[in-house]
Each structure stands twice: as structure tokens, then as C-alpha cells.
Design a protein around this motif. Structure first.
Motif, mmCIF file in Angstrom:
data_model
loop_
_atom_site.group_PDB
_atom_site.id
_atom_site.type_symbol
_atom_site.label_atom_id
_atom_site.label_comp_id
_atom_site.label_asym_id
_atom_site.label_seq_id
_atom_site.Cartn_x
_atom_site.Cartn_y
_atom_site.Cartn_z
ATOM 1 N N UNK A 1 0.833 -1.205 0.000
ATOM 2 C CA UNK A 1 0.000 0.000 0.000
ATOM 3 C C UNK A 1 0.865 1.251 0.000
ATOM 4 N N UNK A 2 1.948 1.214 0.780
ATOM 5 C CA UNK A 2 2.848 2.363 0.834
ATOM 6 C C UNK A 2 3.543 2.584 -0.499
ATOM 7 N N UNK A 3 4.027 1.509 -1.110
ATOM 8 C CA UNK A 3 4.770 1.636 -2.359
ATOM 9 C C UNK A 3 3.856 1.929 -3.544
ATOM 10 N N UNK A 4 2.633 1.398 -3.514
ATOM 11 C CA UNK A 4 1.676 1.687 -4.588
ATOM 12 C C UNK A 4 1.174 3.118 -4.483
ATOM 13 N N UNK A 5 0.950 3.589 -3.250
ATOM 14 C CA UNK A 5 0.611 4.977 -2.949
ATOM 15 C C UNK A 5 -0.576 5.492 -3.769
ATOM 16 N N UNK A 6 -1.749 4.882 -3.649
ATOM 17 C CA UNK A 6 -2.908 5.363 -4.416
ATOM 18 C C UNK A 6 -3.344 6.764 -4.026
ATOM 19 N N UNK B 1 -4.665 -3.566 -5.008
ATOM 20 C CA UNK B 1 -5.114 -2.937 -6.256
ATOM 21 C C UNK B 1 -6.632 -2.806 -6.306
ATOM 22 N N UNK B 2 -7.339 -3.636 -5.571
ATOM 23 C CA UNK B 2 -8.787 -3.444 -5.439
ATOM 24 C C UNK B 2 -9.075 -2.159 -4.665
ATOM 25 N N UNK B 3 -8.338 -1.961 -3.564
ATOM 26 C CA UNK B 3 -8.473 -0.723 -2.789
ATOM 27 C C UNK B 3 -8.082 0.483 -3.640
ATOM 28 N N UNK B 4 -7.005 0.333 -4.396
ATOM 29 C CA UNK B 4 -6.546 1.405 -5.274
ATOM 30 C C UNK B 4 -7.610 1.775 -6.295
ATOM 31 N N UNK B 5 -8.287 0.772 -6.843
ATOM 32 C CA UNK B 5 -9.341 1.026 -7.825
ATOM 33 C C UNK B 5 -10.436 1.909 -7.227
ATOM 34 N N UNK B 6 -10.908 1.559 -6.041
ATOM 35 C CA UNK B 6 -11.985 2.326 -5.418
ATOM 36 C C UNK B 6 -11.529 3.730 -5.008
ATOM 37 N N UNK B 7 -10.261 3.867 -4.584
ATOM 38 C CA UNK B 7 -9.748 5.189 -4.221
ATOM 39 C C UNK B 7 -9.696 6.100 -5.444
ATOM 40 N N UNK B 8 -9.191 5.593 -6.553
ATOM 41 C CA UNK B 8 -9.091 6.405 -7.754
ATOM 42 C C UNK B 8 -10.457 6.692 -8.370
ATOM 43 N N UNK C 1 -5.391 -0.377 -13.091
ATOM 44 C CA UNK C 1 -5.262 -1.285 -11.939
ATOM 45 C C UNK C 1 -5.091 -2.733 -12.386
ATOM 46 N N UNK C 2 -5.779 -3.127 -13.457
ATOM 47 C CA UNK C 2 -5.618 -4.495 -13.970
ATOM 48 C C UNK C 2 -4.205 -4.708 -14.499
ATOM 49 N N UNK C 3 -3.708 -3.750 -15.281
ATOM 50 C CA UNK C 3 -2.355 -3.859 -15.820
ATOM 51 C C UNK C 3 -1.312 -3.851 -14.698
ATOM 52 N N UNK C 4 -1.544 -3.021 -13.685
ATOM 53 C CA UNK C 4 -0.614 -2.973 -12.556
ATOM 54 C C UNK C 4 -0.585 -4.305 -11.818
ATOM 55 N N UNK C 5 -1.769 -4.876 -11.594
ATOM 56 C CA UNK C 5 -1.852 -6.160 -10.907
ATOM 57 C C UNK C 5 -1.138 -7.249 -11.700
#
Length: 215
Positions: free
Chosen positions: A18-23, A158-165, A50-54
Motif C-alpha cells: 500500500x505504501x509503495x503503490x501509494x494510491x 489494487x482493489x483498494x486502489x481502484x476504489x480510491x481512484x 489497476x488491472x495492468x498494474x496487478x
């Protein structure tokens, strides 16, 4: 019975990725680069990124060391390249260059596909730090349950990242153009600092190895 030894490993996986992805830090980049786009285009960018990142992070996590050796790529070299890219993005944000960018209708689809891959997916959401972390944690995952936890942790982040973005697209209406510009410049400065740290973290080992070889 739950294996308690897996809990610290799961915690490390979730917090480090989460820290390194930093959404949260990626939100200003996403908001400014998609300014003027329709909600549907923004949703498609988030989903694609997010899919490509995952997929990218899982691939490097599972076979990162093999790929690096095969192509002769070093993690330090990747850090240097990513640092240059992020520095350019941060500088543009600091100058507010993306704020008034206007796109023709026929350009939107191509532009959206471009930013969903670079720089949004790579290197912002899936950068050298996240890749190096994935490779390191895979080396530490000595059992199959640990490997499964590692992959599931990447998926969860990346699921959390998707919802944040996805939620970030609504922030423009709340904070307004002035607030968005202030946040954009502030995060641009922070991105430039991160880029410098990323650049020199990759450059330092190379310089040290050159100096030691010259002795």
C-alpha cells in the motif's frame, strides 16, 4: 486452526504494498491528467490501469529474478529510469501544465489508453519499489500459504486502489479548481522529491560498485 505465523507476513505484505503503490499520492496525477474527460473514460482508465498494474506486479513477483537475468535488467537501472519519468511528471504538475490541457474528441480514446499504461500503471501504481518488494517477499515466502497470501495481498491492494481512484474523480466538484491546483502543485513537489530519492537509490549502488572496481 489459524497459523499465527502467517499474520505478520500478511501484515507486512499489505502495508508495504500500500505504501509503495501509494494510491492516495497518485490521485492528483490522475485528476489532472484526466481533466475534461467524461466519467466513463475515467472509469475505463482506472480499470485498465489497476488491472495492468496487478498483472505486471504478479508477473515480476513470480518470475522477476528470471526476467531480470534473461534481459540483463537491474533493479537499480529500473529505479533510475522510473525516477526520471516521475520527476518529469512532478515538474509538469508543479507548473500546472496539465490543468488547461484540451483534448479533441478523437484524441480522448488514444490519450486515455496511453496514460492508463504510462505513467499511471507504470511506474506510479507499479513502480520499481513495488516490483522489488514483490520479488523480495516471494523469496521470503517459503510455504504455499505464504505465497498465496502474497498474491492475494497484491490483489487486495489494487482493489483498494481502484476504489480510491474511482472516488477521486468526484473530488474536483468538492474542492474546486483552486483547491485542485493547490493540491496538484503540492503533490507535484512531493513527486519530485520521491523521484530524486528513487533516482539516487538506484544510482548510488552503481557508483559505489564503480568506485570499488577502480580501487
Amino acid at each position: 486452526m489459524l497459523d499465527t505465523s502467517l499474520l505478520p507476513f500478511a501484515f507486512i505484505c499489505l502495508t508495504s504494498f500500500f505504501t509503495l503503490t501509494n494510491p492516495l499520492g497518485t490521485m492528483p496525477v490522475f485528476l489532472t491528467m484526466t481533466s475534461g474527460m467524461a466519467e466513463g473514460e475515467r472509469a475505463r482508465i482506472v480499470r485498465r490501469a489497476t488491472i495492468l498494474s496487478f498483472i505486471t506486479l504478479v508477473m515480476f513477483t513470480l518470475a522477476g529474478q528470471i526476467l531480470f537475468k534473461f534481459f540483463g535488467i537491474s533493479t537499480n537501472g529500473f529505479r533510475i529510469a522510473a525516477g526520471i519519468i516521475i520527476l518529469k511528471i512532478g515538474y509538469d504538475m508543479l507548473q500546472a501544465k496539465f490543468t488547461h490541457t484540451k483534448l479533441r474528441d478523437e484524441e480522448i480514446k488514444t490519450y486515455a489508453e496511453d496514460i492508463s499504461i504510462t505513467p499511471l500503471a507504470i511506474p506510479l501504481l507499479c513502480g520499481p519499489g513495488a516490483i522489488a518488494n514483490g520479488i523480495m517477499l516471494m523469496d521470503e515466502a517459503s510455504t504455499w500459504p505464504m505465497k498465496i497470501i502474497l498474491i492475494c495481498s497484491i490483489g487486495a491492494i489494487y482493489t483498494i486502489t481502484y476504489f480510491i481512484l474511482r472516488a477521486s474523480t468526484r473530488l474536483v466538484k468538492v474542492i474546486g479548481e483552486t483547491g485542485n491546483n493547490v493540491m496538484m502543485r503540492l503533490m507535484g513537489l512531493i513527486l519530485m522529491v520521491i523521484a530524486v530519492e528513487c533516482f539516487f537509490s538506484g544510482l548510488k549502488p552503481i557508483v559505489v560498485s564503480i568506485i570499488e572496481a577502480a580501487r
